[in-house]
Structure formats: structure tokens, C-alpha cells
Enzyme design. Structure first.
Site, PDB file in Angstrom:
ATOM      1  CB  SER A 121      43.022  42.779  42.458  1.00 19.79           C
ATOM      2  OG  SER A 121      42.272  41.283  41.527  1.00 19.79           O
ATOM      3  CG  HIS A 142      46.190  42.415  37.370  1.00 20.27           C
ATOM      4  ND1 HIS A 142      45.472  43.568  37.747  1.00 20.27           N
ATOM      5  CD2 HIS A 142      45.083  41.818  38.456  1.00 20.27           C
ATOM      6  CE1 HIS A 142      44.700  43.852  37.634  1.00 20.27           C
ATOM      7  NE2 HIS A 142      43.729  42.610  38.548  1.00 20.27           N
ATOM      8  CD  GLU A 154      47.759  46.757  36.581  1.00 18.61           C
ATOM      9  OE1 GLU A 154      48.239  47.895  36.916  1.00 18.61           O
ATOM     10  OE2 GLU A 154      47.271  46.137  36.853  1.00 18.61           O
ATOM     11  CG  ASN A 192      42.903  46.253  40.618  1.00 15.17           C
ATOM     12  OD1 ASN A 192      41.651  46.207  39.930  1.00 15.17           O
ATOM     13  ND2 ASN A 192      43.297  45.074  41.011  1.00 15.17           N
TER      14      ASN A 192
HETATM   15  N1  LIG Z   1      37.297  39.687  39.591  1.00 14.78           N
HETATM   16  C1  LIG Z   1      37.654  40.658  38.992  1.00 14.78           C
HETATM   17  O1  LIG Z   1      36.799  41.719  38.948  1.00 14.78           O
HETATM   18  C2  LIG Z   1      38.889  40.545  38.748  1.00 14.78           C
HETATM   19  C3  LIG Z   1      39.979  41.256  38.091  1.00 14.78           C
HETATM   20  C4  LIG Z   1      41.737  40.744  37.793  1.00 14.78           C
HETATM   21  C5  LIG Z   1      42.111  39.900  39.057  1.00 14.78           C
HETATM   22  N2  LIG Z   1      41.504  39.306  39.731  1.00 14.78           N
HETATM   23  C6  LIG Z   1      42.118  38.494  40.287  1.00 14.78           C
HETATM   24  O2  LIG Z   1      41.528  36.855  39.676  1.00 14.78           O
HETATM   25  C7  LIG Z   1      41.432  36.032  40.942  1.00 14.78           C
HETATM   26  C8  LIG Z   1      40.181  35.673  41.056  1.00 14.78           C
HETATM   27  O3  LIG Z   1      39.472  36.155  41.440  1.00 14.78           O
HETATM   28  P1  LIG Z   1      37.998  35.590  40.540  1.00 14.78           P
HETATM   29  O4  LIG Z   1      37.086  37.119  40.479  1.00 14.78           O
HETATM   30  O5  LIG Z   1      38.084  35.558  39.262  1.00 14.78           O
HETATM   31  O6  LIG Z   1      37.582  34.586  41.879  1.00 14.78           O
HETATM   32  P2  LIG Z   1      36.028  33.233  41.620  1.00 14.78           P
HETATM   33  O7  LIG Z   1      35.223  33.714  43.129  1.00 14.78           O
HETATM   34  O8  LIG Z   1      35.263  34.077  40.368  1.00 14.78           O
HETATM   35  O9  LIG Z   1      36.632  32.094  41.299  1.00 14.78           O
HETATM   36  C9  LIG Z   1      37.448  31.562  41.573  1.00 14.78           C
HETATM   37  C10 LIG Z   1      37.843  30.323  41.198  1.00 14.78           C
HETATM   38  O10 LIG Z   1      38.962  29.489  41.945  1.00 14.78           O
HETATM   39  C11 LIG Z   1      38.068  28.133  42.034  1.00 14.78           C
HETATM   40  N3  LIG Z   1      39.001  27.788  42.920  1.00 14.78           N
HETATM   41  C12 LIG Z   1      38.979  27.878  44.557  1.00 14.78           C
HETATM   42  N4  LIG Z   1      39.988  26.769  44.967  1.00 14.78           N
HETATM   43  C13 LIG Z   1      40.778  26.113  43.801  1.00 14.78           C
HETATM   44  C14 LIG Z   1      41.308  25.511  43.652  1.00 14.78           C
HETATM   45  N5  LIG Z   1      42.379  25.262  44.559  1.00 14.78           N
HETATM   46  N6  LIG Z   1      41.511  25.110  42.774  1.00 14.78           N
HETATM   47  C15 LIG Z   1      41.049  24.964  41.628  1.00 14.78           C
HETATM   48  N7  LIG Z   1      40.190  26.144  41.297  1.00 14.78           N
HETATM   49  C16 LIG Z   1      40.083  26.689  42.866  1.00 14.78           C
HETATM   50  C17 LIG Z   1      36.209  28.687  42.537  1.00 14.78           C
HETATM   51  O11 LIG Z   1      35.808  27.429  42.590  1.00 14.78           O
HETATM   52  C18 LIG Z   1      35.948  29.332  41.287  1.00 14.78           C
HETATM   53  O12 LIG Z   1      35.642  29.031  40.731  1.00 14.78           O
HETATM   54  C19 LIG Z   1      41.799  36.592  42.125  1.00 14.78           C
HETATM   55  O13 LIG Z   1      43.167  36.701  42.604  1.00 14.78           O
HETATM   56  C20 LIG Z   1      41.990  38.208  41.650  1.00 14.78           C
HETATM   57  O14 LIG Z   1      42.562  38.996  43.005  1.00 14.78           O
HETATM   58  C21 LIG Z   1      39.988  39.834  39.511  1.00 14.78           C
END
Ligand SMILES: NC(=O)c1ccc[n+]([C@@H]2O[C@H](COP(=O)([O-])OP(=O)(O)OC[C@H]3O[C@@H](n4cnc5c(N)ncnc54)[C@H](O)[C@@H]3O)[C@@H](O)[C@H]2O)c1
Length: 596
Positions: A121, A142, A154, A192
Site C-alpha cells: 500500500s 494494489h 491501482e 491511500n
Molecule cells: N489491510 C488492508 O486493508 C490492505 C489493503 C490493500 C493493501 N494492503 C497491503 O497488503 C499487504 C498485506 O496486508 P494485510 O492487511 O493482508 O496483512 P495481514 O497481516 O492481514 O496478512 C499478512 C499475511 O502474510 C503472512 N506472511 C508473513 N510472512 C510470510 C511469508 N514469509 N510467506 C508467506 N506468508 C507470509 C502472514 O502469516 C499473514 O497471514 C500489505 O502490503 C498491505 O499494505 C492491505
């Protein structure tokens, strides 16, 4: 010919990853879904199952389609399983070093032609790409939360992403039924960059006890038509993720203080209050991962009697003024059964207000929302006057005259002389300090702000503004009156912009700055906020409706009161106002409305 994507990999099955898996599998693409451990894999499986089961329960997905969807997903631990996919989307936590390590590994295990994408993000896609030997095949894709629902993607190209990779990914987004905006690699991209300053500001309001979580969220939902309030959205995003995004944006985005994460966020993350995914964040949820909010110790008691607790009885209401707001407010009170005394500056003005109220009530009759008898009764409850003396026996006065402090102060001084003791004196000001008008009277404890939104008969929100001198009884009365009018009254402190304008206008101003910096177009920015965040209008559509001059004036007030450098009005906004481009009302603002 666009590249075929028959199988894709998703790394990380948390909030976003599980949703992204669902998007692909729903569109007949095989998915290799990868996690770090068996336990995490199970959580990912449960996330996917929970979401698809909810879709089935809502009738949005047939059971057979759900089963077919699941059969297309292959859950695996470790990146090695991704050797033959055409595209990988990484959705692990927002840490640069972690993502770089994963991309270096993906570069080793994936076939040479595979595209490697990150769902980051806020981190630099360029910095992630240089961890591989194929930065030209690295791109940002994204998605928005929840990925299966939000239409926007995006697509982030770096200076080295090859054009055919961008085109292939754009075609893929279309196949997934998404709308993409393609942009360069900048912290926060479009959505964002505009969203997180607002979210952080909302958290700071909550932290400062400026308003309750329910009132902050209700204000933005009801005042701006947003699908959810900022604190509920923080819970959906995940507080750990939101913290990392803010922190990165602060460091990458010119150290704008508005992105420095509010201390409360870090405290909550440390305490394990991560939002929906952990079952508790700003709100408490039925269980981890559930969207259902359950009451907790902060939940207000919502019964009628609790609302009326300590409130004074109000039967007769005076409304001073003859403009748009006064007219709407007279109608609202009369329709709700109050006896109303309207005071204008003369019979001619009164006649005009009467006609407007009648026309508006007639519309209700035509639409079948009001009977003719109710219309006549409402009109019959209004007494028309041109002298303040007729307010001697009302229980509440609502002032809605011109937005000039000297005029309002003089009026409140007169009301102080005329009105009986115990009357609640309310101002509808949207930008002046309520305490200034309160101190024009000898009874500041009885003075409160009642900030109605335009058009008053339609908008369900009223901000109840209490000054440091407002008594609890006065606030309780104001809230009870809002409830009796069928409106939601949210209580907030006496600060510039109250809740809604203080959170809304800096965001609009930021959108103008983004346009000014040529990062994107007005159309794409509007799309991003509507399709990525579910806003009913994009920022430029809204600015043209509100009026650029009005927006500039509010932004200036916020800047002057809070001295926040990031609130300085965008020069482009100033120039457009100077040029007479005020929005719809002048035929041109950000867009030309003359031929529409
Ligand atoms: N939460 C949101 O609203 C949102 C929206 C758009 C983009 N994002 C982006 O998406 C990405 C993930 O965010 P999220 O909110 O889903 O996080 P999250 O914490 O909910 O999930 C992350 C997952 O990654 C796994 N993980 C960690 N290390 C790993 C590895 N080495 N190999 C495989 N899996 C691994 C974890 O076990 C976890 O299940 C981030 O870059 C975030 O910025 C988040």
C-alpha cells in the site's frame, strides 16, 4: 495479444491475500495460495471459507460455485510451490525487508517469464523490484479491502516496469471485472495518499476524546455518505497494517506530520488490538475475523429514556433567519410536531420562506411521503414574525443567520434579553467558534451548536457542539431534540470544522494538491475514491457541488485555527476561486458544467 494467466500464486493469506485468492478463483483462475506455516495456512483457508460462506448466505454466490471456487485453490506452505505460476501477488505484512527477501526468493523459484507483483500500500515498488534480477517484470497490483467487493485496482509501474507487463496486467484486471488506474510509484499511490491522513486525524480526535468512536463514525457515514466510519475502517484494514502504512508514508511522503501515526495506534497494536482480525480494535467483534460488532464497555446506552435523561422539555422552537438553512430547519421542526416561531427581517422575507417551506412540503405530498393533512398541520404550526420579541416564550432558539461573528453576537445578546430563563440557545454556525456567541450572553451554559447539514429536511446528521461552558443538561436537551427530529445527533467539541468538515476538507484539499502535482487526473482520482473506498462522489465531483469558494473558506479556517502546515489551502484551489471557477453554481469548477 495479451498474455494468458492460467495459474497465479498469492503469498500471504491475511486480510488482503485471502480476498485476492477469492477474486482469482471466482474468475476461473487456478491459484496456488502460500503461507509461512501450517497454522497460518489454516487461518488463510478459514478467511476464504468465511468470506465465501457469507457470499452464499447473502445469495450472492451459488453453493456449487463456491465449491468449484475452492477446488481451484491449492494451499501450500513455502514459496517453492510457485515454480510454474504465470503471476505471483505478494500480500505479506508491510515491511520492506520482508518483501525484498520474498521477492529475491520468488525470483529464484518462479519461471523466468513470470510476473512478480506486490500488493503493497505504501512501500516503494521500485525498491522491492531491485531485490530481483527481473525488475522489468515487477509491478504493483494494489487491491482494495475487501478485495472481492471493491472494484478498483491501482496498477503501479516503476520506471523500469516494461510496457507489455503493464498492458498484460491491465488486461488481467479487466478480466477480473475490476477498474484499474495505472500510476507511477509514489507513497500511498492515489487512494491511500488521500485516505490515511484522514484516518489518522480521526484517530487523533478519538484519542483526544473530542468525540466518541460511535459519533465520529456516524458523522462521516451520515454527513458524507461514506460506507463506513474511519474507526470502523481502521478495524477492517487492521491496525498493524495501518500503522505500517502511515509510518512508511510519513517517511516516504516528505515527513508530513499528518501521517505520523497517532500514538494510540501503536499502543493498540502492542496490546494485540488489531481490529477485526483479532476480534478487537476500536470496536469489539463477535470473534476474530468476524465483521459483527458486539457491545462492550464503551457502547452507549441507546434507549429513548437514556437520551431524554437530564434533558429539558421542548415544545416551542424559535428559528431566526431566512436563508437556505433556516428554511430547511423550520420545515424539520414543524414536520416533527413542534410549534415554530420563525423570525425574519421583514414580511417580504417571511413570505419567501413560507413559499419555500410550502413547496418543499408539497414535494413530500407528491412523492406520497406526507399526507395533505399533515402538510397543512405542519404549515399551521409555524408562526411568522419579524421581531425577536416573539421569542419571549419559546423553549429553544435555533439561530441560522449570516455567517458573520458580529451579527451572531449581537443577535445572541438580544436573545439573552428577550428569552425566558432556561431556554436553550443554539447556533447553526459551521465555522465560527460557538464559545464566541455563547459569551455574548449572560448564560453561556445554555448555549450549544446545532450544526444541521444541507438540505436539512433530508440530511440525517446534526453535530451537537458543546463549548467548555455548555452544561450537560443543555447537551442532553440538544441530543434529545435531534432524536425527536429523527436525526442522529453527534456530540463534539468546539473546534474549527467540528467533526465532518475537519475530516472532509483536508482530504479534498489533498486531492487538489495531488492534481496540481500532475500525479494523476481528476477522473482517475475520482474513480479511485469511488471504486476503491466506496465514496458516493469523487473529491472533484464533490468540490464542484459544494463550491470551490466555500471549500477554500473552510480550509482556510482549519489552517488558521490548527496551524497545521499540511492544511494550507492548495494554490490551485485559490487560483480557481480567483478565476471565478466556483463549481456547478458558476458553470465551471474542476469540470465544465455548461453543456452537461
Ligand atoms: N489491510 C488492508 O486493508 C490492505 C489493503 C490493500 C493493501 N494492503 C497491503 O497488503 C499487504 C498485506 O496486508 P494485510 O492487511 O493482508 O496483512 P495481514 O497481516 O492481514 O496478512 C499478512 C499475511 O502474510 C503472512 N506472511 C508473513 N510472512 C510470510 C511469508 N514469509 N510467506 C508467506 N506468508 C507470509 C502472514 O502469516 C499473514 O497471514 C500489505 O502490503 C498491505 O499494505 C492491505
Amino acid at each position: 495479444m495479451a498474455r494468458e494467466f492460467t495459474s497465479v500464486g498469492v503469498v500471504g493469506l491475511g486480510t488482503m491475500g485471502a480476498g485476492i485468492v477469492e477474486v482469482f478463483a471466482r474468475n476461473n483462475v487456478d491459484v496456488v495460495a502460500v503461507e509461512i506455516s501450517e497454522a497460518a495456512l489454516e487461518r488463510g483457508r478459514a478467511n476464504l471459507k468465511g468470506s465465501t460462506d457469507r457470499a452464499v448466505a447473502k445469495g450472492k454466490l451459488a453453493e456449487a460455485d463456491r465449491d468449484a471456487l475452492h477446488s481451484r485453490v491449492h494451499f501450500q506452505v513455502g514459496l517453492g510451490a510457485l515454480h510454474s505460476v504465470d503471476l505471483v501477488i505478494e500480500a505479506v505484512p508491510e515491511h520492506l525487508d520482508l518483501k525484498q527477501r520474498i521477492f529475491a526468493e520468488l525470483d529464484r523459484v518462479c519461471k523466468p517469464e513470470a510476473i512478480l507483483a506486490t500488493n503493497t500500500s505504501s512501500l516503494s515498488v521500485t525498491e522491492i523490484s531491485v531485490a530481483t534480477t527481473r525488475p522489468n517484470q515487477v509491478i504493483g497490483i494494489h487491491f482494495f479491502n475487501p478485495a472481492p467487493v471493491m472494484k478498483l485496482v491501482e496498477v503501479v509501474r516503476t520506471v523500469v516496469t516494461s510496457a507489455d507487463v503493464v498492458a498484460d496486467v491491465e488486461a488481467l484486471c479487466e478480466r477480473l471485472g475490476k477498474v484499474d488506474v495505472t500510476i507511477n510509484d509514489r507513497a500511498g499511490f492515489i487512494a491511500n495518499a488521500l485516505l490515511f491522513g484522514y484516518l489518522n486525524h480521526a484517530v487523533s480526535m478519538f484519542e483526544a476524546r473530542y468525540a466518541t468512536r460511535e459519533d465520529i463514525d456516524a458523522a462521516m457515514k451520515l454527513g458524507c455518505g461514506l460506507p463506513m466510519g474511519p474507526l470502523a475502517l481502521m478495524d477492517l484494514i487492521g491496525l498493524d497494517t495501518a500503522y505500517e502504512i502511515l509510518d512508511t508514508m510519513y517517511r516516504r511522503g516528505g515527513r508530513d506530520r499528518r501521517h505520523a501515526p497517532v500514538p494510540l495506534i501503536k499502543q493498540m497494536v502492542t496490546a494485540g488490538l488489531l481490529g477485526r482480525k483479532s476480534g478487537r480494535g476500536f470496536y469489539t467483534y463477535e470473534r476474530p475475523g468476524s465483521p459483527v460488532v458486539v457491545p462492550d464497555e464503551q457502547t452507549p446506552v441507546a434507549s429513548e429514556s437514556a437520551l431524554a435523561d437530564g434533558a429539558r422539555g421542548i415544545a416551542k422552537v424559535g428559528v431566526v433567519g431566512s436563508g437556505t438553512m433556516a428554511t430547511g430547519i423550520i420545515e424539520v421542526f414543524a414536520k416533527a410536531g413542534y410549534e415554530v416561531v420563525s423570525v425574519t427581517r421583514g414580511a417580504e422575507k417571511s413570505a419567501k420562506v413560507f413559499e419555500s417551506v410550502k413547496t418543499s412540503l408539497n414535494k413530500g405530498v407528491v412523492r406520497g411521503k406526507l399526507s395533505e393533512a399533515d402538510r397543512d398541520a405542519a404549515l399551521g404550526r409555524i408562526n411568522w414574525s419579524a421581531t425577536l420579541e416573539h421569542l419571549a416564550d419559546v423553549d429553544l432558539v435555533v439561530e441560522a443567520v449570516v455567517e458573520e461573528l458580529s451579527v451572531k453576537k449581537a443577535l445572541f445578546a438580544s436573545l439573552d434579553e428577550i428569552c425566558k430563563p432556561g431556554v436553550v440557545l443554539a447556533t447553526t454556525t459551521s465555522s465560527l467558534p460557538v464559545i464566541d456567541v455563547a459569551m455574548a450572553t449572560q448564560r453561556p451554559a445554555d448555549v450549544v451548536g446545532l450544526h444541521f447539514f444541507n438540505p436539512a429536511p433530508i440530511m440525517p446528521l446534526v453535530e451537537v457542539v458543546q463549548t467548555i461552558r455548555t452544561s450537560a443538561e443543555t447537551t442532553a436537551t440538544a441530543r434529545a431534540v435531534c432524536a425527536a427530529l429523527g436525526k442522529t445527533g453527534v456530540v463534539c467539541g468546539d473546534r474549527s470544522g467540528f467533526i465532518v468538515n475537519a475530516l472532509l476538507f483536508p482530504y479534498l484539499n489533498d486531492a487538489v494538491k495531488m492534481l496540481e502535482a500532475s500525479y494523476s487526473t481528476a477522473d482517475d482520482i475520482d474513480y479511485a475514491m469511488k471504486l476503491g473506498c466506496g465514496y458516493p462522489m469523487g473529491p472533484f465531483e464533490l468540490l464542484d457541488v459544494v463550491g470551490l469558494d466555500v471549500s477554500l473558506a473552510i480550509q482556510r479556517e482549519l489552517y488558521l485555527e490548527l496551524r497545521e502546515p499540511g492544511f494550507a489551502p492548495a494554490p490551485l484551489l485559490e487560483h480557481l476561486v480567483t478565476a471565478g471557477y466556483l463549481g456547478r453554481k458558476s458553470g465551471r469548477g474542476f469540470r465544465d458544467h455548461t453543456n452537461r
